[in-house]
Design a protein around this motif. Sequence first.
Motif, PDB file in Angstrom:
ATOM      1  N   PHE A   1     -10.019   0.790 -21.422  1.00 64.74           N
ATOM      2  CA  PHE A   1      -9.837   1.821 -20.405  1.00 64.74           C
ATOM      3  C   PHE A   1     -11.154   2.480 -19.996  1.00 64.74           C
ATOM      4  N   ARG A   2     -12.268   2.036 -20.578  1.00 66.40           N
ATOM      5  CA  ARG A   2     -13.552   2.701 -20.361  1.00 66.40           C
ATOM      6  C   ARG A   2     -13.924   2.797 -18.883  1.00 66.40           C
ATOM      7  N   ASP A   3     -13.820   1.711 -18.160  1.00 64.23           N
ATOM      8  CA  ASP A   3     -14.228   1.730 -16.752  1.00 64.23           C
ATOM      9  C   ASP A   3     -13.387   2.698 -15.938  1.00 64.23           C
ATOM     10  N   GLN A   4     -12.089   2.758 -16.220  1.00 69.11           N
ATOM     11  CA  GLN A   4     -11.224   3.707 -15.518  1.00 69.11           C
ATOM     12  C   GLN A   4     -11.608   5.142 -15.870  1.00 69.11           C
ATOM     13  N   LEU A   5     -11.913   5.355 -17.147  1.00 70.52           N
ATOM     14  CA  LEU A   5     -12.279   6.690 -17.607  1.00 70.52           C
ATOM     15  C   LEU A   5     -13.554   7.170 -16.918  1.00 70.52           C
ATOM     16  N   VAL A   6     -14.577   6.321 -16.904  1.00 71.79           N
ATOM     17  CA  VAL A   6     -15.850   6.688 -16.279  1.00 71.79           C
ATOM     18  C   VAL A   6     -15.678   6.870 -14.772  1.00 71.79           C
ATOM     19  N   TRP A   7     -14.896   6.011 -14.145  1.00 74.74           N
ATOM     20  CA  TRP A   7     -14.646   6.132 -12.710  1.00 74.74           C
ATOM     21  C   TRP A   7     -13.962   7.461 -12.398  1.00 74.74           C
ATOM     22  N   THR A   8     -13.013   7.867 -13.238  1.00 72.45           N
ATOM     23  CA  THR A   8     -12.317   9.146 -13.048  1.00 72.45           C
ATOM     24  C   THR A   8     -13.291  10.310 -13.170  1.00 72.45           C
ATOM     25  N   ILE A   9     -14.159  10.257 -14.167  1.00 70.98           N
ATOM     26  CA  ILE A   9     -15.158  11.316 -14.361  1.00 70.98           C
ATOM     27  C   ILE A   9     -16.062  11.424 -13.141  1.00 70.98           C
ATOM     28  N   ARG A  10     -16.543  10.298 -12.671  1.00 73.18           N
ATOM     29  CA  ARG A  10     -17.454  10.318 -11.520  1.00 73.18           C
ATOM     30  C   ARG A  10     -16.745  10.734 -10.240  1.00 73.18           C
ATOM     31  N   THR A  11     -15.481  10.359 -10.097  1.00 69.15           N
ATOM     32  CA  THR A  11     -14.735  10.725  -8.897  1.00 69.15           C
ATOM     33  C   THR A  11     -14.492  12.235  -8.841  1.00 69.15           C
ATOM     34  N   ILE A  12     -14.079  12.806  -9.955  1.00 69.08           N
ATOM     35  CA  ILE A  12     -13.871  14.261 -10.013  1.00 69.08           C
ATOM     36  C   ILE A  12     -15.208  14.979  -9.907  1.00 69.08           C
ATOM     37  N   GLY A  13     -16.231  14.427 -10.556  1.00 70.33           N
ATOM     38  CA  GLY A  13     -17.567  15.008 -10.495  1.00 70.33           C
ATOM     39  C   GLY A  13     -18.114  15.285 -11.877  1.00 70.33           C
ATOM     40  N   ILE A  14     -19.202  14.630 -12.239  1.00 76.49           N
ATOM     41  CA  ILE A  14     -19.773  14.750 -13.580  1.00 76.49           C
ATOM     42  C   ILE A  14     -20.147  16.190 -13.917  1.00 76.49           C
ATOM     43  N   ASP A  15     -20.389  17.027 -12.898  1.00 76.15           N
ATOM     44  CA  ASP A  15     -20.769  18.421 -13.140  1.00 76.15           C
ATOM     45  C   ASP A  15     -19.674  19.231 -13.816  1.00 76.15           C
ATOM     46  N   GLN A  16     -18.450  18.704 -13.853  1.00 75.53           N
ATOM     47  CA  GLN A  16     -17.323  19.447 -14.421  1.00 75.53           C
ATOM     48  C   GLN A  16     -16.991  19.009 -15.857  1.00 75.53           C
ATOM     49  N   PHE A  17     -17.804  18.149 -16.458  1.00 75.57           N
ATOM     50  CA  PHE A  17     -17.473  17.596 -17.765  1.00 75.57           C
ATOM     51  C   PHE A  17     -18.488  18.009 -18.815  1.00 75.57           C
ATOM     52  N   MET A  18     -17.972  18.246 -20.036  1.00 76.85           N
ATOM     53  CA  MET A  18     -18.808  18.709 -21.133  1.00 76.85           C
ATOM     54  C   MET A  18     -18.460  17.965 -22.419  1.00 76.85           C
ATOM     55  N   PHE A  19     -19.416  17.967 -23.330  1.00 78.87           N
ATOM     56  CA  PHE A  19     -19.209  17.316 -24.623  1.00 78.87           C
ATOM     57  C   PHE A  19     -18.450  18.218 -25.584  1.00 78.87           C
TER      58      PHE A  19
ATOM     59  N   GLU B   1     -29.049  10.632 -16.810  1.00 78.64           N
ATOM     60  CA  GLU B   1     -28.920  11.900 -16.100  1.00 78.64           C
ATOM     61  C   GLU B   1     -27.500  12.450 -16.233  1.00 78.64           C
ATOM     62  N   GLU B   2     -26.508  11.585 -16.158  1.00 78.88           N
ATOM     63  CA  GLU B   2     -25.121  12.021 -16.325  1.00 78.88           C
ATOM     64  C   GLU B   2     -24.882  12.512 -17.747  1.00 78.88           C
ATOM     65  N   GLU B   3     -25.444  11.827 -18.722  1.00 77.74           N
ATOM     66  CA  GLU B   3     -25.294  12.246 -20.120  1.00 77.74           C
ATOM     67  C   GLU B   3     -25.912  13.623 -20.344  1.00 77.74           C
ATOM     68  N   GLN B   4     -27.065  13.882 -19.734  1.00 81.48           N
ATOM     69  CA  GLN B   4     -27.709  15.180 -19.904  1.00 81.48           C
ATOM     70  C   GLN B   4     -26.816  16.301 -19.380  1.00 81.48           C
ATOM     71  N   LYS B   5     -26.180  16.075 -18.241  1.00 81.02           N
ATOM     72  CA  LYS B   5     -25.261  17.071 -17.701  1.00 81.02           C
ATOM     73  C   LYS B   5     -24.082  17.289 -18.642  1.00 81.02           C
ATOM     74  N   LEU B   6     -23.515  16.198 -19.124  1.00 80.59           N
ATOM     75  CA  LEU B   6     -22.332  16.291 -19.975  1.00 80.59           C
ATOM     76  C   LEU B   6     -22.660  16.921 -21.331  1.00 80.59           C
ATOM     77  N   PHE B   7     -23.787  16.536 -21.912  1.00 80.75           N
ATOM     78  CA  PHE B   7     -24.132  17.031 -23.242  1.00 80.75           C
ATOM     79  C   PHE B   7     -24.674  18.460 -23.234  1.00 80.75           C
ATOM     80  N   TYR B   8     -25.289  18.877 -22.119  1.00 79.03           N
ATOM     81  CA  TYR B   8     -26.019  20.149 -22.183  1.00 79.03           C
ATOM     82  C   TYR B   8     -25.922  21.003 -20.925  1.00 79.03           C
ATOM     83  N   THR B   9     -26.343  20.459 -19.785  1.00 75.63           N
ATOM     84  CA  THR B   9     -26.543  21.284 -18.595  1.00 75.63           C
ATOM     85  C   THR B   9     -25.267  21.955 -18.115  1.00 75.63           C
ATOM     86  N   ASN B  10     -24.157  21.229 -18.093  1.00 73.86           N
ATOM     87  CA  ASN B  10     -22.911  21.787 -17.565  1.00 73.86           C
ATOM     88  C   ASN B  10     -22.403  22.952 -18.388  1.00 73.86           C
ATOM     89  N   ALA B  11     -22.554  22.866 -19.696  1.00 75.99           N
ATOM     90  CA  ALA B  11     -22.117  23.960 -20.570  1.00 75.99           C
ATOM     91  C   ALA B  11     -22.991  25.199 -20.371  1.00 75.99           C
TER      92      ALA B  11
END
Length: 295
Positions: free
Chosen positions: A236-254, A278-288
């Motif tokens: 399900f990984r590709d669907q999961l990543v596609w969903t994250i990117r579609t909604i917007g990576i700025d809204q996701f956190m670790f 760059e997406e990982e940096q947002k998810l792990f740190y910047t968004n929070a």
Amino acid sequence: MRIHLSHVLCLPLLFTALTGNSQSNTQHYNGKVIDMHVHVSVKESENHAFSAQRTNTIQDILAFMPRSSIVKSVIITMARQGDMQDTRFRNDSIIALSHRYPSLIPICSVHPMDGDSAFIEMERVHKQGVQIIKLHPNSQHFDVAVPEVAALVKKAGELHMVLLFDSYSPLDGDEIGKLIMLAAMNQDARFIFAHMGMVNFPQLLTIEALKKYPWYKSNIWFDVSAIAPILGNSPFRDQLVWTIRTIGIDQFMFGSDFPLFDPTEAIKSVHAMGLTKEEEQKLFYTNATRLLGLQ
């Protein structure tokens, strides 16, 4: 000779494709991490309440943070219905821990069925700097769609507090829809949907329809606790990543969901998802930092 050489040069690429290891360690974000989902025991009797594999004492949390480059851990407690004395004790305990250890951020809790008492408690902890309230429909045994929850959400909006909802119920297949509608009807409140809906994550794409309306604010964030270790390197990984990117990576956190999952392994599971550095940096740190207003 050229033909043979080209075959040899293609072998590493073929191996990479077959193993799925398309990103090397240097292509991953390896900087500061904020863990948005950590359960801490406030009583000795609860040390094994969340996991048979590991305890979740404050000492356990402080020990794993430096090993995992985690600079802030958001510690969570859970209120019980009808016992405000216990609720206040739990909230005061994690607030005290955050004062003693500045690397910890408290998430307090109330029970929506406690009505005015819950509102008073929200006001009390808000005055002490608490930004987030935890609600867990499964553990606290309530339906997201009942009026008491809507009233609590309205109160959170008035206080400018964030509501962290567990967003997966094996007993209520409509829970994601109820949560999305709750957020849509309360645009002054902010929400974090923990676990990103787990196996029901495709339902989150309903948010894409809401974005079409001029009144809609992006007031929903998500943590990838539990879902990343379970589905992040699955079919399900590709669907999961596609969903994250579609909604917007700025809204996701670790989130690690410690002690259910080991934080270091949870971080590796995010790396396995195939996001860019760059997406990982947002998810792990910047968004929070943006949501919590951290420097």
